[in-house]
Structure formats: structure tokens, C-alpha cells
Design an enzyme around this catalytic site. Structure first.
Site, short mmCIF file in Angstrom:
data_model
loop_
_atom_site.label_atom_id
_atom_site.label_comp_id
_atom_site.label_asym_id
_atom_site.label_seq_id
_atom_site.Cartn_x
_atom_site.Cartn_y
_atom_site.Cartn_z
N CYS A 101 0.79 -1.23 0.00
CA CYS A 101 0.00 0.00 0.00
C CYS A 101 0.82 1.27 0.00
CB CYS A 101 -1.00 -0.01 1.15
SG CYS A 101 -0.27 0.23 2.80
N HIS B 123 -2.81 1.54 6.69
CA HIS B 123 -3.05 1.51 5.25
C HIS B 123 -2.81 2.92 4.70
CE1 HIS B 123 -4.49 0.42 1.36
NE2 HIS B 123 -5.53 1.23 1.42
N ASP C 162 -7.11 6.05 -3.65
CA ASP C 162 -6.42 4.87 -3.14
C ASP C 162 -6.02 3.96 -4.30
OD1 ASP C 162 -5.44 2.69 -1.80
OD2 ASP C 162 -7.11 2.53 -0.41
#
Length: 687
Positions: free
Chosen positions: A272, A332, A355
Site C-alpha cells: 500500500c 493503510h 487509493d
């Protein structure tokens, strides 16, 4: 560009002056790179003074197949049109070009036509090109950000800090975004050109590149390689032998270079923070203000019920017969980009969540956002894009169940407060952490929070409470990797009578995404706790207990389950124990001058009780040097200090960061950084 045979003998794009005025000089000083909504000038050198009735026409071509052709108006036009004006001075002509604030970004080819009074082309000069970027300094651009300190950080800063760890033990690593390194801008436009939309219908795609919503959404889809020719392949199972382990990257530039040089073949591997960092590089390079965000205790809610359910067997091992993919990550990372959302009602401007980590499909693509941060805070889940998923990442419940041998489930813990904690980004004032949690959610337990939860359909009351007499907790600790340490579990009896209970303790290694990587130690005992007293149980962990299962993020998770006769439900406690990493020392003594050789000294001491093999240092820094590997000869014995020396010549002035990563067979992801101030060269007078 010189032409000795025609009326126009030379064209000067005035790249030095224009790039300085448009804040693109760091990208390139030779090629013309400008920002939309802001005028720029070029000059024509003419062989003779032009006859009065001869006219100039300027034509812009955009796209590899000239998908867009724009004829510039002469003289001031409407605000949404390209136009130019001209000034003559003997045999020179100065042309000032004006782009609209919503112009398409990309590489333009400019044709200068000399027209006769009757409209015939007498001469054509067309080997001219320039790049146009978003302009967050322009009030009419939808990415306008009215704060110079924020612009310096979120557009111009090439050095970043990424926060990791756990919500109560936050650490960080440095990152080289490198958006102004050589040809990085070209690779960022290549990312757009290799998208599925561009390959399917380039004309439709190019015409939408004036919209940061469209462009940013495309970037999030293209940073991961799921379903397209994207930049990075993700992997979370620690099998990285056919690529580069995610924790070894220290910057975005080598990733983009490898992808581009391989003909848009995905680079292995990312997780991530790597996906988010590459997206930050691309978006900053294109001119969209962007910052990297870390959400601690981040939920991944697959079915959209705002609940993350974890099933455990009676040994406290994960068990899920439904193969459900709900999860909760220790942290995250995503990015936020700044823009006005003209496609949405008022109140949705500002920071937008994007994202790029491939998690769930959004309109058929593995991307997420842009989603207004304000919509998440207010619980407006009908807003584009992907608001329910982002809302769950910072607000979902976590429920733990014990699945008994007969298949019956027993709810043992409901946690409504742990998801979405200490949401963090780098400060604009230095390498510090700014907490932006209040931008995503109201204070825990407030009336505003309760109203948002009702609007979003989430529970607003705790339907499960622990038994009142016994309390169970795990004391926090921060051991150093390679040492023996204690895990302390406390049972507190708040009742008026003595309590007898069975205490089970399990220590396991996990990844940052909460994947179990092996059990380190287990112990089950009977405890007796007097009334109004506490009992502490100490579980000793030796290096040999955890060396075989602790992986790349050096994270240990402790679970404890307390069962007592007379109590309604078992009591569960859980704690993450991140292990401290050794120090990597980086020094650059003396004064650094651009293009002059300087020396960096890097040293590291092995803290483990075993030798390290295959040691390698990776060094890079924007404006300093490209990614360079230095291998360590032989083994590094316990307690041994290894030192390396690196010579390099800085290529750009300013405050720079030299980033170092060390990896070996048993110890990985050791980071170090040094700040280097690079000065201009001073040429002495010969007199």
C-alpha cells in the site's frame, strides 16, 4: 530552432524564462514546460521586417495522432479559449500565448504559419513542442490551492515521510518522490497514455484530460497493474524472489523507470505505501497538490455492512469457513489530492481520497476515488466515488467470534472505537507528523459522530459489554529486534470475591495487513485473583522463539483469552508489539556543491545473535544520485560494524535527502537518511 531559408529564421521558446515563471525549472531548463491559465512567451526572429498585411497563425496539435487541433485566436478571446498577442521590434516578434485555466494537459506541438493577405500559407514552422500541466497557483484552475506553504510541500517537495507501524507505536520511513528527476514527467504522461481508456479511444481520453477528477482516477487505476498495463504488481505473501520486495524501495523514480524501460510491463512488487507513494509522485508531477495519508487500524469491508467479523477457533487461530475477505490492517496508505469538485454539489471541494492499492472494483476498475474527505466526515455516502468503502476504512466495527467445536459462534469482543485512529500525514513545516483524524471523523462519542453514524447506517450503541468483575489487558512494550523480552498480561479483579479463571496466551507473528505468519509461543494456565487485586502473568520470549516466524514488518501480535466460571462470556484482549529496528547511520560531512564530488559514509552494526548474509545497501536521493546498490562482502557477524563509503556529485542545488536502505537474509528494511544542503558553484574572477 533556426531556419535560414525562410522569413522566420529562428524560434526561441524562451524555456529558461518561462519555466522559471511557471515553477517548472526543476523539471527541465531546456524544454518548455508551462502551466495552464498562465501566459508564456516565445520569440520569432525574422529575416526581414514583415510586410504589414502578412499575418501569423498559431495552431496547436495534441495527441500522437493529432486527436485535438486548436487554432489560437489573435487578440484577447474568451476565458475558455487559447489566444495570443504579438509585439514587433524590427526583425523580432514576441508572441505571448494564453491558455485557458481548464486546458487539456499534455504535450502540445505548435505550428507557426506565415499567411499572405489572401490567406495562403507562405511558410510553416512546426517542429516546436511544449508540455502543459495543471496550475495550482492559478485561481481559475480547479486545482487552485491558495496557500504558498502548502504548494511548496504538496507540489514542489520531492522528499516525503511515510508513517507506518501501529496506532500506538507510530514510526516512519523517508521516501524520494523525485517528481522533478530527469524524464519523470514524461513517464507520468506515459502512465496516462497506457491506460485502458487511452488505448481504447485516445480522442475521448485526451479531451477529458482537462479534468483532475478524470486524471486522478486514471492514475489510481494505472499505478496498480490489475486489469491494465499499470506500474506495480502487488504481493502480500512474502514470495518476492522474482522481483523486488516492497520494503526495499526507497523512492518512486526507479519504479517508474523500470516500468517505462520495460515497455509498460508491471514492476514487481508493491504494497500500500509503495502504491500510494508512486501515485503521489505522478500527481505532483502533473501539477495536482497531493499528500500521502496513513490510516492506522484501517478496515477493509468487502460486503459493505460496516462490520469486520473475525472468526477464531478455540485455540485463538483465525478460522473462516465462508472465505470472507474482510480484514483490518495495522495501517493503510492512500493519497489525498486537492481540487474543486465541479461534478458534485457544493461542500465537496478540497482534499479528495485516492487509493491506488488494488482492493475492490470501482466502475469495473481497480481504483478508488476521488472521494471528498468532507463527505466521509459527514457520512454522505452517495457521493462519487467509493464513499461507502472509504467510510468503512475509518469507521467500521470489528467483531471477534469464537467458533466452537460444534460450529456454534460466541461473540467475545466488539470494538467500535479502534478503526481509523491517528490518521497521519507529513507536516508542511518539516519531517513531523500531522494528525488529520478530525478531518475524517468527529470526536469519539460526540453527538455529531452519532448523527453521522445514523446517516451512514452504522450502529450507534455498543450491543456487547464485557463482564464486570474481571478485566484483561496486555501491557505495551517495544522490544529491540534480536533481544529476549517479556510479554505481560494482567488480569484485574474488580469484584468483591476471589476469582478463578483459565488464561490462554498466544504469541504470533503477523504482517502489517494482519496476515498470520506463524505461532511463536503459546501458554495456558489457571490463575487466582483476590478481590480488588490484579495478577500479572509474564510470558518470556527468547530470540529463538520468534526468529522463525517474524517477517518483514517485525510485528508480533499477542492474544489472550480469559474464561472464568460464573462469567457470562469469555474476555479477549489483543495487542500488537512492533519490534524496534537497529540504527543505520548516514553522514555527508563537508560542504556540498553542485557537480562537485562529495563523500557519504554509511555504517551499520548487526544487533542479532547470528551472522547476516548477503547484505546490501541501496542509496538514492532526488537531485543527488539515482538508485545505487552497494553489496557487503562476506558475512556480518553478531555485533560487527560494517561501513561503506560512497562518492557522488549532486546535480541540483537546494536541501536534499540522501536515503539508504539495508537488507540481508535475516534482517531487512533498515532505513537511514541524511540531509544534504547543495550550494551553487561560485566561479572566481580571473582578474
Amino acid at each position: 530552432m533556426a531556419n535560414h531559408n525562410g522569413l522566420i529564421t529562428d524560434v526561441d521558446l524562451r524555456s529558461h524564462e518561462n519555466n522559471l515563471a511557471h515553477r517548472t525549472r526543476e523539471i527541465d531548463r531546456e524544454r518548455l514546460i508551462v502551466r495552464r491559465g498562465q501566459p508564456f512567451s516565445i520569440s520569432l526572429q525574422c529575416y526581414v521586417s514583415l510586410p504589414p498585411k502578412h499575418q501569423l497563425e498559431l495552431i496547436l496539435h495534441l495527441g500522437s495522432k493529432d486527436e485535438v487541433v486548436i487554432k489560437l485566436q489573435k487578440g484577447r478571446g474568451a476565458g475558455d479559449k487559447w489566444w495570443f498577442n504579438q509585439q514587433r521590434a524590427q526583425d523580432e516578434m514576441l508572441l505571448t500565448l494564453h491558455s485557458p485555466a481548464d486546458a487539456i494537459i499534455g504535450q502540445y506541438h505548435l505550428a507557426v504559419l506565415m499567411m499572405s493577405p489572401d490567406g495562403h500559407i507562405l511558410e510553416k514552422t512546426d517542429k516546436l513542442s511544449f508540455h502543459l500541466l495543471f496550475n495550482p497557483w492559478c485561481k481559475d484552475d480547479v486545482v487552485y490551492l491558495p496557500d504558498e506553504s502548502l504548494l511548496q510541500e504538496y507540489v514542489m517537495n520531492e522528499d516525503g515521510i511515510i508513517f507506518m507501524g501501529t496506532w500506538d507505536n507510530i514510526n516512519s520511513i523517508p521516501w524520494n518522490y523525485g517528481q522533478f528527476e530527469d524524464y519523470v514527467m514524461d513517464m507520468c504522461f506515459e502512465v496516462l497514455d497506457k491506460s485502458k481508456d487511452a488505448l481504447k479511444n485516445s480522442e475521448v481520453d485526451i479531451k477529458q484530460r482537462n479534468d483532475p477528477v478524470y486524471v486522478s482516477r486514471m492514475v489510481t487505476a494505472m499505478v496498480n497493474s490489475n486489469g491494465d498495463r499499470g506500474v506495480l504488481t502487488g504481493r502480500w505473501d512474502e514470495s518476492y524472489t522474482d522481483g523486488v520486495a516492497p520494503y526495499r524501495w526507497t523512492g518512486s523514480v526507479p519504479i517508474l523507470q523500470q516500468w517505462s524501460n520495460a515497455g509498460a510491463r508491471a514492476v514487481k512488487y508493491g504494497q500500500c505505501w509503495v502504491f500510494a507513494a508512486v501515485a503521489c509522485t505522478v500527481l505532483r508531477s502533473l501539477g495536482i497538490p497531493t499528500r500521502l495519508i496513513t490510516n492506522f487500524s484501517s478496515a477493509h469491508d468487502v460486503d459493505g455492512n460496516l462490520s469486520i467479523d473475525f472468526l477464531l477457533n478455540e485455540r485463538l487461530e483465525s478460522f473462516d469457513g465462508r472465505n470472507k475477505r474482510d480484514s483490518s490492517w495495522n495501517f493503510h496508505c492512500w493519497v489525498e489530492s486537492w481540487m474543486r469538485r465541479e461534478d458534485l454539489p457544493k461542500g465537496n471541494d478540497g482534499w479528495q481520497v485516492l487509493d491506488p492499492t488494488p482492493q475492490e472494483l470501482s466502475d469495473g476498475e481497480f481504483c478508488c476515488g476521488p472521494c471528498p474527505v468532507t463527505a466521509i466526515k459527514e457520512g454522505n455516502l452517495g457521493v462519487k466515488y467509493d464513499a461507502p468503502f472509504v467510510f468503512a476504512e475509518v469507521n467500521a466495527d470489528i467483531i471477534y467470534w469464537i467458533v466452537q467445536a460444534d460450529g456454534q459462534r460466541q461473540k467475545i469482543r466488539v470494538d467500535q472505537a479502534s478503526v481509523g485512529r491517528n490518521i497521519s500525514t507529513k507536516s508542511v513545516y518539516g519531517d513531523y507528523r500531522d494528525d488529520v483524524t478530525q478531518q475524517y471523523k468527529y470526536s469519539e462519542g460526540s453527538n455529531e459522530e452519532r448523527d453521522v453514524y445514523k446517516k451512514a447506517g452504522r450502529r450507534v450503541t455498543n450491543e456487547f459489554t464485557e463482564p464486570g468483575q474481571l478485566k484483561l489487558s496486555i501491557k505495551p512494550s517495544r522490544p529491540v529486534l534480536g533481544t529476549d523480552f517479556d510479554v505481560i498480561v494482567e488480569v484485574k479483579n474488580e469484584g468483591a470475591r476471589e476469582a478463578h479463571a483459565q488464561l490462554a496466551m498466544v504469541v504470533m507473528a503477523v504482517t502489517y495487513s494482519s496476515l498470520n505468519r506463524g505461532e511463536c509461543k503459546r501458554q495456558t494456565i489457571s490463575v487466582t485473583v483476590p478481590a480488588h487485586k490484579a495478577h500479572k502473568e509474564v510470558l518470556r520470549l527468547h530470540y529463538d522463539d520468534y526468529v522463525g516466524c517474524v517477517r518483514e514488518h517485525h510485528l508480533i501480535r499477542v492474544k489472550a483469552l480469559l474464561e472464568a466460571p460464573g462469567e457470562n462470556e469469555p474476555i479477549m484482549a489483543m495487542a500488537n508489539i512492533p519490534m524496534s529496528m537497529p540504527e543505520l547511520l548516514v553522514q555527508v560531512p563537508g560542504k556540498a556543491v553542485v557537480w562537485n564530488q562529495v563523500t557519504a559514509f554509511i555504517s551499520f552494526t548487526n544487533p542479532l545473535p547470528v551472522p547476516l548474509k548477503s547484505g546490501v545497501f541501496t542509496v538514492e536521493g532526488a537531485g543527488l544520485l539515482s538508485a545505487t546498490e552497494i553489496s557487503v562482502k562476506g558475512d556480518i557477524n553478531p555485533g560487527q560494524k560494517v561501513s561503506v563509503k560512497l562518492l557522488f556529485s549532486p546535480v541540483r542545488t537546494g536541501v536534499r535527502k540522501l536515503l539508504v536502505d539495508f537488507d540481508s537474509d535475516r534482517l531487512k528494511d533498515v532505513k537511514g537518511v541524511a540531509t544534504v544542503v547543495v550550494y551553487k558553484r561560485h566561479i572566481r574572477s580571473l582578474n
